[in-house]
Write an enzyme that holds these catalytic residues in place. Structure first.
Site, PDB file in Angstrom:
ATOM      1  N   PRO A   9       0.792  -1.226   0.000  1.00  0.00           N
ATOM      2  CA  PRO A   9       0.000   0.000   0.000  1.00  0.00           C
ATOM      3  C   PRO A   9       0.826   1.280   0.000  1.00  0.00           C
ATOM      4  O   PRO A   9       1.837   1.375   0.700  1.00  0.00           O
ATOM      5  CB  PRO A   9      -0.833  -0.106   1.287  1.00  0.00           C
ATOM      6  CG  PRO A   9      -0.222  -1.190   2.087  1.00  0.00           C
ATOM      7  CD  PRO A   9       0.476  -2.104   1.124  1.00  0.00           C
ATOM      8  N   ASN A  10       0.366   2.207  -0.800  1.00  0.00           N
ATOM      9  CA  ASN A  10       0.926   3.573  -0.908  1.00  0.00           C
ATOM     10  C   ASN A  10       2.256   3.662  -1.645  1.00  0.00           C
ATOM     11  O   ASN A  10       2.761   4.757  -1.853  1.00  0.00           O
ATOM     12  CB  ASN A  10       1.050   4.232   0.484  1.00  0.00           C
ATOM     13  CG  ASN A  10      -0.284   4.302   1.196  1.00  0.00           C
ATOM     14  OD1 ASN A  10      -1.236   4.847   0.652  1.00  0.00           O
ATOM     15  ND2 ASN A  10      -0.381   3.720   2.382  1.00  0.00           N
ATOM     16  N   ARG A  17       3.914  11.010  -1.749  1.00  0.00           N
ATOM     17  CA  ARG A  17       3.838  10.801  -0.299  1.00  0.00           C
ATOM     18  C   ARG A  17       5.153  11.190   0.387  1.00  0.00           C
ATOM     19  O   ARG A  17       6.224  10.961  -0.166  1.00  0.00           O
ATOM     20  CB  ARG A  17       3.497   9.330   0.025  1.00  0.00           C
ATOM     21  CG  ARG A  17       4.642   8.376  -0.258  1.00  0.00           C
ATOM     22  CD  ARG A  17       4.288   6.919  -0.036  1.00  0.00           C
ATOM     23  NE  ARG A  17       3.994   6.595   1.338  1.00  0.00           N
ATOM     24  CZ  ARG A  17       4.226   5.399   1.891  1.00  0.00           C
ATOM     25  NH1 ARG A  17       4.780   4.426   1.177  1.00  0.00           N
ATOM     26  NH2 ARG A  17       3.912   5.180   3.135  1.00  0.00           N
ATOM     27  N   TYR A  22      10.572   9.256   1.586  1.00  0.00           N
ATOM     28  CA  TYR A  22      10.613   8.325   0.454  1.00  0.00           C
ATOM     29  C   TYR A  22      11.194   8.915  -0.824  1.00  0.00           C
ATOM     30  O   TYR A  22      11.320   8.200  -1.825  1.00  0.00           O
ATOM     31  CB  TYR A  22       9.204   7.771   0.195  1.00  0.00           C
ATOM     32  CG  TYR A  22       8.640   7.035   1.392  1.00  0.00           C
ATOM     33  CD1 TYR A  22       9.216   5.841   1.832  1.00  0.00           C
ATOM     34  CD2 TYR A  22       7.557   7.546   2.119  1.00  0.00           C
ATOM     35  CE1 TYR A  22       8.718   5.172   2.940  1.00  0.00           C
ATOM     36  CE2 TYR A  22       7.054   6.888   3.226  1.00  0.00           C
ATOM     37  CZ  TYR A  22       7.640   5.697   3.639  1.00  0.00           C
ATOM     38  OH  TYR A  22       7.154   5.034   4.734  1.00  0.00           O
ATOM     39  N   ASN A  73       8.159  -5.482  -0.999  1.00  0.00           N
ATOM     40  CA  ASN A  73       8.056  -4.381  -0.039  1.00  0.00           C
ATOM     41  C   ASN A  73       6.584  -4.345   0.387  1.00  0.00           C
ATOM     42  O   ASN A  73       5.746  -3.753  -0.299  1.00  0.00           O
ATOM     43  CB  ASN A  73       8.475  -3.055  -0.664  1.00  0.00           C
ATOM     44  CG  ASN A  73       8.397  -1.912   0.344  1.00  0.00           C
ATOM     45  OD1 ASN A  73       7.835  -2.077   1.435  1.00  0.00           O
ATOM     46  ND2 ASN A  73       8.932  -0.757  -0.003  1.00  0.00           N
ATOM     47  N   ALA A  76       3.095  -0.937   4.780  1.00  0.00           N
ATOM     48  CA  ALA A  76       2.522  -0.977   6.132  1.00  0.00           C
ATOM     49  C   ALA A  76       2.155  -2.397   6.584  1.00  0.00           C
ATOM     50  O   ALA A  76       2.185  -2.703   7.780  1.00  0.00           O
ATOM     51  CB  ALA A  76       1.301  -0.069   6.202  1.00  0.00           C
ATOM     52  N   GLU A  97      12.886  -9.159   1.510  1.00  0.00           N
ATOM     53  CA  GLU A  97      12.069  -8.011   1.932  1.00  0.00           C
ATOM     54  C   GLU A  97      12.867  -6.718   1.728  1.00  0.00           C
ATOM     55  O   GLU A  97      14.051  -6.668   2.073  1.00  0.00           O
ATOM     56  CB  GLU A  97      11.760  -8.198   3.421  1.00  0.00           C
ATOM     57  CG  GLU A  97      11.033  -7.078   4.103  1.00  0.00           C
ATOM     58  CD  GLU A  97      10.965  -7.310   5.629  1.00  0.00           C
ATOM     59  OE1 GLU A  97      11.720  -8.156   6.158  1.00  0.00           O
ATOM     60  OE2 GLU A  97      10.163  -6.621   6.266  1.00  0.00           O
ATOM     61  N   HIS A  99      12.737  -2.362   2.179  1.00  0.00           N
ATOM     62  CA  HIS A  99      12.110  -1.107   2.617  1.00  0.00           C
ATOM     63  C   HIS A  99      12.946   0.055   2.123  1.00  0.00           C
ATOM     64  O   HIS A  99      14.173   0.049   2.293  1.00  0.00           O
ATOM     65  CB  HIS A  99      11.979  -1.062   4.145  1.00  0.00           C
ATOM     66  CG  HIS A  99      11.122  -2.157   4.654  1.00  0.00           C
ATOM     67  ND1 HIS A  99       9.761  -2.146   4.507  1.00  0.00           N
ATOM     68  CD2 HIS A  99      11.436  -3.330   5.241  1.00  0.00           C
ATOM     69  CE1 HIS A  99       9.265  -3.262   5.006  1.00  0.00           C
ATOM     70  NE2 HIS A  99      10.261  -4.007   5.456  1.00  0.00           N
ATOM     71  N   ARG A 106      12.858   4.464  12.719  1.00  0.00           N
ATOM     72  CA  ARG A 106      11.639   5.276  12.721  1.00  0.00           C
ATOM     73  C   ARG A 106      10.787   4.937  13.961  1.00  0.00           C
ATOM     74  O   ARG A 106      11.344   4.651  15.006  1.00  0.00           O
ATOM     75  CB  ARG A 106      10.894   5.059  11.396  1.00  0.00           C
ATOM     76  CG  ARG A 106      11.724   5.532  10.192  1.00  0.00           C
ATOM     77  CD  ARG A 106      11.015   5.296   8.881  1.00  0.00           C
ATOM     78  NE  ARG A 106       9.763   6.045   8.795  1.00  0.00           N
ATOM     79  CZ  ARG A 106       8.831   5.836   7.868  1.00  0.00           C
ATOM     80  NH1 ARG A 106       9.023   4.902   6.934  1.00  0.00           N
ATOM     81  NH2 ARG A 106       7.723   6.545   7.849  1.00  0.00           N
TER      82      ARG A 106
END
Ligand code: DQA
Length: 145
Positions: A9-10, A17, A22, A73, A76, A97, A99, A106
């Site tokens: 998502p996103n 965003r 990012y 990725n 969320a 994976e 990111h 974070r």
């Protein structure tokens, strides 16, 4: 080698965003970046992006028997989804994976990744380059197997 790159998502809103986290490059430029690497490495790549958890589970299941490796990725869903973890375990396709941001630096809730339990490796905080690391790692992993 057949590779599936899944983004959650996103990620389709890259360039729009939270640019301070990012960056300013778009989702389309991410795909172009990956296509370029895969072209050079002789990798047959396909892409899937969704904002829906079940759709990501379906994409992982669809990859069964058709894909040699997955770069994911989960965005969320990384921090919440047992369903995506179970799907990756179910198909047993080697997965890495990725990111874009350094999730360990974070908010506390981003430190937990369910999905990592089904992945060979996690690459974080390297922006687009993290996808490159993941792809090259999987290529080498499959070559050695
Ligand atoms: C992300 C990190 C996640 O915590 C976040 O929810 C995302 C993107 C990353 O690529 O840095 O949407 O996966």
């Amino acid at each position: 080698m057949k590779l599936l790159v899944i983004n959650g998502p996103n990620i389709n809103f890259l360039g729009i965003r939270e640019k301070e986290i990012y960056g300013t490059q778009t989702y389309d430029s991410l795909l172009e970046y990956i296509r370029n690497i895969c072209g050079k490495e002789n990798i047959d790549v396909s892409f899937f992006q969704s904002n829906h958890e079940g759709a990501i589970v379906d994409a992982i299941q669809d990859a069964y028997g058709k894909t040699d490796a997955i770069v994911i990725n989960p965005a969320a869903y990384t921090h919440t989804s047992v369903a995506i973890l179970d799907a990756l375990k179910a198909v047993s396709i080697p997965a890495v994976e990725v990111h874009l941001s350094d999730v360990s630096a974070r908010e506390e809730f981003r430190r937990l990744s369910y999905v990592s339990l089904a992945c060979l490796k996690t690459v974080k905080g390297k922006g687009f380059e993290g996808y490159r690391d993941a792809i090259l790692f999987l290529k080498e992993y499959l070559r050695e197997k």
